[in-house]
Design a protein around this motif. Structure first.
Motif, PDB file in Angstrom:
ATOM      1  N   ASP A 208       0.832  -1.210   0.000  1.00  0.00           N
ATOM      2  CA  ASP A 208       0.000   0.000   0.000  1.00  0.00           C
ATOM      3  C   ASP A 208       0.865   1.258   0.000  1.00  0.00           C
ATOM      4  O   ASP A 208       0.576   2.226  -0.722  1.00  0.00           O
ATOM      5  N   MET A 209       1.903   1.256   0.796  1.00  0.00           N
ATOM      6  CA  MET A 209       2.762   2.426   0.906  1.00  0.00           C
ATOM      7  C   MET A 209       3.534   2.683  -0.388  1.00  0.00           C
ATOM      8  O   MET A 209       3.797   3.831  -0.748  1.00  0.00           O
ATOM      9  N   LEU A 210       3.872   1.608  -1.093  1.00  0.00           N
ATOM     10  CA  LEU A 210       4.627   1.745  -2.343  1.00  0.00           C
ATOM     11  C   LEU A 210       3.752   2.207  -3.506  1.00  0.00           C
ATOM     12  O   LEU A 210       4.253   2.778  -4.479  1.00  0.00           O
ATOM     13  N   GLY A 211       2.446   1.957  -3.415  1.00  0.00           N
ATOM     14  CA  GLY A 211       1.534   2.358  -4.483  1.00  0.00           C
ATOM     15  C   GLY A 211       1.916   1.752  -5.813  1.00  0.00           C
ATOM     16  O   GLY A 211       2.226   0.559  -5.906  1.00  0.00           O
ATOM     17  N   ASN A 212       1.940   2.572  -6.849  1.00  0.00           N
ATOM     18  CA  ASN A 212       2.326   2.100  -8.190  1.00  0.00           C
ATOM     19  C   ASN A 212       3.829   2.182  -8.421  1.00  0.00           C
ATOM     20  O   ASN A 212       4.292   2.024  -9.556  1.00  0.00           O
ATOM     21  N   GLY A 213       4.560   2.410  -7.363  1.00  0.00           N
ATOM     22  CA  GLY A 213       6.012   2.487  -7.480  1.00  0.00           C
ATOM     23  C   GLY A 213       6.542   3.803  -6.947  1.00  0.00           C
ATOM     24  O   GLY A 213       5.834   4.815  -6.886  1.00  0.00           O
ATOM     25  N   ILE A 214       7.786   3.779  -6.539  1.00  0.00           N
ATOM     26  CA  ILE A 214       8.454   4.972  -6.026  1.00  0.00           C
ATOM     27  C   ILE A 214       9.729   5.182  -6.848  1.00  0.00           C
ATOM     28  O   ILE A 214      10.016   4.418  -7.766  1.00  0.00           O
ATOM     29  N   GLN A 215      10.487   6.185  -6.510  1.00  0.00           N
ATOM     30  CA  GLN A 215      11.689   6.463  -7.299  1.00  0.00           C
ATOM     31  C   GLN A 215      12.970   5.925  -6.669  1.00  0.00           C
ATOM     32  O   GLN A 215      13.947   5.675  -7.380  1.00  0.00           O
ATOM     33  N   GLN A 216      12.968   5.741  -5.357  1.00  0.00           N
ATOM     34  CA  GLN A 216      14.181   5.268  -4.685  1.00  0.00           C
ATOM     35  C   GLN A 216      13.785   4.294  -3.577  1.00  0.00           C
ATOM     36  O   GLN A 216      13.007   4.640  -2.684  1.00  0.00           O
ATOM     37  N   LEU A 217      14.344   3.091  -3.626  1.00  0.00           N
ATOM     38  CA  LEU A 217      14.069   2.070  -2.614  1.00  0.00           C
ATOM     39  C   LEU A 217      15.360   1.696  -1.906  1.00  0.00           C
ATOM     40  O   LEU A 217      16.404   1.512  -2.545  1.00  0.00           O
ATOM     41  N   PHE A 218      15.281   1.568  -0.579  1.00  0.00           N
ATOM     42  CA  PHE A 218      16.416   1.124   0.229  1.00  0.00           C
ATOM     43  C   PHE A 218      16.054  -0.172   0.942  1.00  0.00           C
ATOM     44  O   PHE A 218      14.945  -0.311   1.465  1.00  0.00           O
ATOM     45  N   CYS A 219      16.999  -1.102   0.970  1.00  0.00           N
ATOM     46  CA  CYS A 219      16.800  -2.346   1.714  1.00  0.00           C
ATOM     47  C   CYS A 219      18.151  -2.987   1.958  1.00  0.00           C
ATOM     48  O   CYS A 219      19.150  -2.612   1.338  1.00  0.00           O
TER      49      CYS A 219
ATOM     50  N   PRO B 179      13.094   2.789  -9.995  1.00  0.00           N
ATOM     51  CA  PRO B 179      14.211   2.809 -10.940  1.00  0.00           C
ATOM     52  C   PRO B 179      15.572   2.848 -10.258  1.00  0.00           C
ATOM     53  O   PRO B 179      16.573   2.420 -10.827  1.00  0.00           O
ATOM     54  N   PHE B 180      15.593   3.345  -9.023  1.00  0.00           N
ATOM     55  CA  PHE B 180      16.844   3.404  -8.273  1.00  0.00           C
ATOM     56  C   PHE B 180      16.671   2.609  -6.980  1.00  0.00           C
ATOM     57  O   PHE B 180      15.774   2.890  -6.177  1.00  0.00           O
ATOM     58  N   VAL B 181      17.524   1.609  -6.808  1.00  0.00           N
ATOM     59  CA  VAL B 181      17.454   0.718  -5.649  1.00  0.00           C
ATOM     60  C   VAL B 181      18.848   0.625  -5.038  1.00  0.00           C
ATOM     61  O   VAL B 181      19.836   0.477  -5.754  1.00  0.00           O
ATOM     62  N   ASN B 182      18.919   0.709  -3.722  1.00  0.00           N
ATOM     63  CA  ASN B 182      20.170   0.489  -3.009  1.00  0.00           C
ATOM     64  C   ASN B 182      19.993  -0.681  -2.050  1.00  0.00           C
ATOM     65  O   ASN B 182      19.079  -0.663  -1.220  1.00  0.00           O
ATOM     66  N   ILE B 183      20.860  -1.675  -2.194  1.00  0.00           N
ATOM     67  CA  ILE B 183      20.814  -2.871  -1.349  1.00  0.00           C
ATOM     68  C   ILE B 183      22.114  -2.926  -0.553  1.00  0.00           C
ATOM     69  O   ILE B 183      23.198  -3.069  -1.135  1.00  0.00           O
ATOM     70  N   THR B 184      22.025  -2.800   0.758  1.00  0.00           N
ATOM     71  CA  THR B 184      23.221  -2.837   1.584  1.00  0.00           C
ATOM     72  C   THR B 184      23.624  -4.279   1.853  1.00  0.00           C
ATOM     73  O   THR B 184      22.782  -5.159   2.028  1.00  0.00           O
ATOM     74  N   LEU B 185      24.947  -4.500   1.900  1.00  0.00           N
ATOM     75  CA  LEU B 185      25.502  -5.846   2.028  1.00  0.00           C
ATOM     76  C   LEU B 185      26.422  -5.957   3.241  1.00  0.00           C
ATOM     77  O   LEU B 185      27.370  -6.739   3.241  1.00  0.00           O
ATOM     78  N   GLY B 186      26.148  -5.195   4.275  1.00  0.00           N
ATOM     79  CA  GLY B 186      26.994  -5.223   5.451  1.00  0.00           C
ATOM     80  C   GLY B 186      28.377  -4.684   5.153  1.00  0.00           C
ATOM     81  O   GLY B 186      28.549  -3.740   4.378  1.00  0.00           O
TER      82      GLY B 186
END
Length: 335
Positions: A207-218, A244-251
């Protein structure tokens, strides 16, 4: 149509919590039946019982919460930050607002709610892993009434923490704020926050993401859990359908910056980790600050890796004051 200059670099929305940080051993976590390395939402009775077992420990106290830490980082790195939250008229609520006010971060929302303000017991073990027990308190009442819609519409980015997926009113506020941002052509960003949110509150996050956002962090665990795969490359591709922009942290290894489907690895920096609390929060703040100032996604990720490495070498979910962030920024060298 001519665009208006942004009043804030990042307008954040999330829980207002006072972090009470304790150093504990693994036996405490086992005795109190806490899931090591994760965040657990607890009620007032439970958090009082957890704190009572630590009565002989002296905690370090900081105003915090995930999105609050991120906005604080953006502001302290030289940007302009604002934050919507909900606190009670008590010692912890006043402490939170005073710390943010002294740092120059604008706050909006309820400042005299009933009950007790939210607090988070951050339990750090010898391996630098952090386990959190969170009592939302008054922050559980965070809702659309706490939004400064004009402020959101005049920001470069809107940022929300995934923890709000666990609260009906918080989720409503996140959805409404995202819609305001979209109408104002403000870039939208969200952090999945914690693996427990992905597992237990996925529908709320959708619900919070809706139809998509511009920057995702996880982080890596959240990315793999969300996509149901054990391959990071597949997860990165699937998450690109959300943003379109995603950042995935790897420790300690670093992070992955995904730019419209193209992934680039940004290596981490050496660090003597003593406390990983808040690493993802400062990482998100550093990325947003760098992107606002023109950095490409992979360059922003590298700077954020550096900031996170500096944070985990110290105790606490965020640095003590604005000067500490400025020193990190000044000591970073672009490769």
């Amino acid at each position: 149509m001519e665009s208006r200059p942004a009043h804030y670099d990042v307008y954040g929305l999330g829980n207002a919590l006072v972090d009470l940080e304790y150093t504990v051993d693994d036996s405490y976590l086992r005795d109190m039946d806490l899931d090591k390395g994760h965040m657990t939402l607890v009620d007032e009775t439970r958090i009082d019982a957890l704190a009572e077992r630590l009565h002989d420990h002296e905690p370090k106290r900081r105003a915090g919460g995930s999105a609050a830490n991120t906005v604080f980082a953006v502001h302290a790195l030289g940007g302009r930050g604002a934050y919507s939250c909900h606190v009670a008229d008590d010692d912890l609520g006043r402490f939170f607002l005073e710390e943010f006010g002294n740092a120059g971060v604008a706050t909006a929302g309820t400042r005299d709610g009933d009950g007790k303000s939210g607090r988070c017991l951050t339990l750090v073990t010898a391996d630098a892993e952090r386990t959190m027990a969170t009592f939302l308190g008054a922050s559980a009442a965070l809702g659309p009434q706490d939004l400064d819609e004009a402020g959101i519409a005049r920001s470069a980015y809107f940022y929300v923490e995934g923890y709000l997926a666990s609260s009906e009113s918080g989720r409503e506020a996140a959805v409404q704020a995202r819609q305001v941002a979209e109408l104002g052509r403000v870039r939208t960003s969200l952090s999945l926050a914690d693996p427990s949110m992905v597992v237990n509150f996925r529908d709320g996050l959708i619900d919070m993401l809706g139809n998509g956002i511009q920057q995702l962090f996880c982080n890596e665990e959240e990315a793999l859990t969300w996509t149901g795969t054990d391959r990071l490359d597949i997860a990165a591709t699937e998450l690109s359908d959300i943003a379109p922009f995603v950042n995935i942290t790897l420790g300690a290894r670093g992070s992955l910056a995904v730019d419209k489907g193209n992934s680039r690895f940004a290596p981490g920096f050496p660090s003597q980790a003593v406390d990983t609390t808040g690493a993802g929060d400062i990482y998100a703040g550093a990325v947003l600050h760098a992107r606002i100032n023109g950095a490409e996604p992979s360059a922003a990720a590298r700077f954020a890796n550096f900031a996170a490495a500096e944070l985990v070498a110290r105790h606490g979910a965020r640095l003590d004051n604005v000067v500490d962030y400025a020193q990190i920024k000044a000591s970073y060298r672009t490769p």
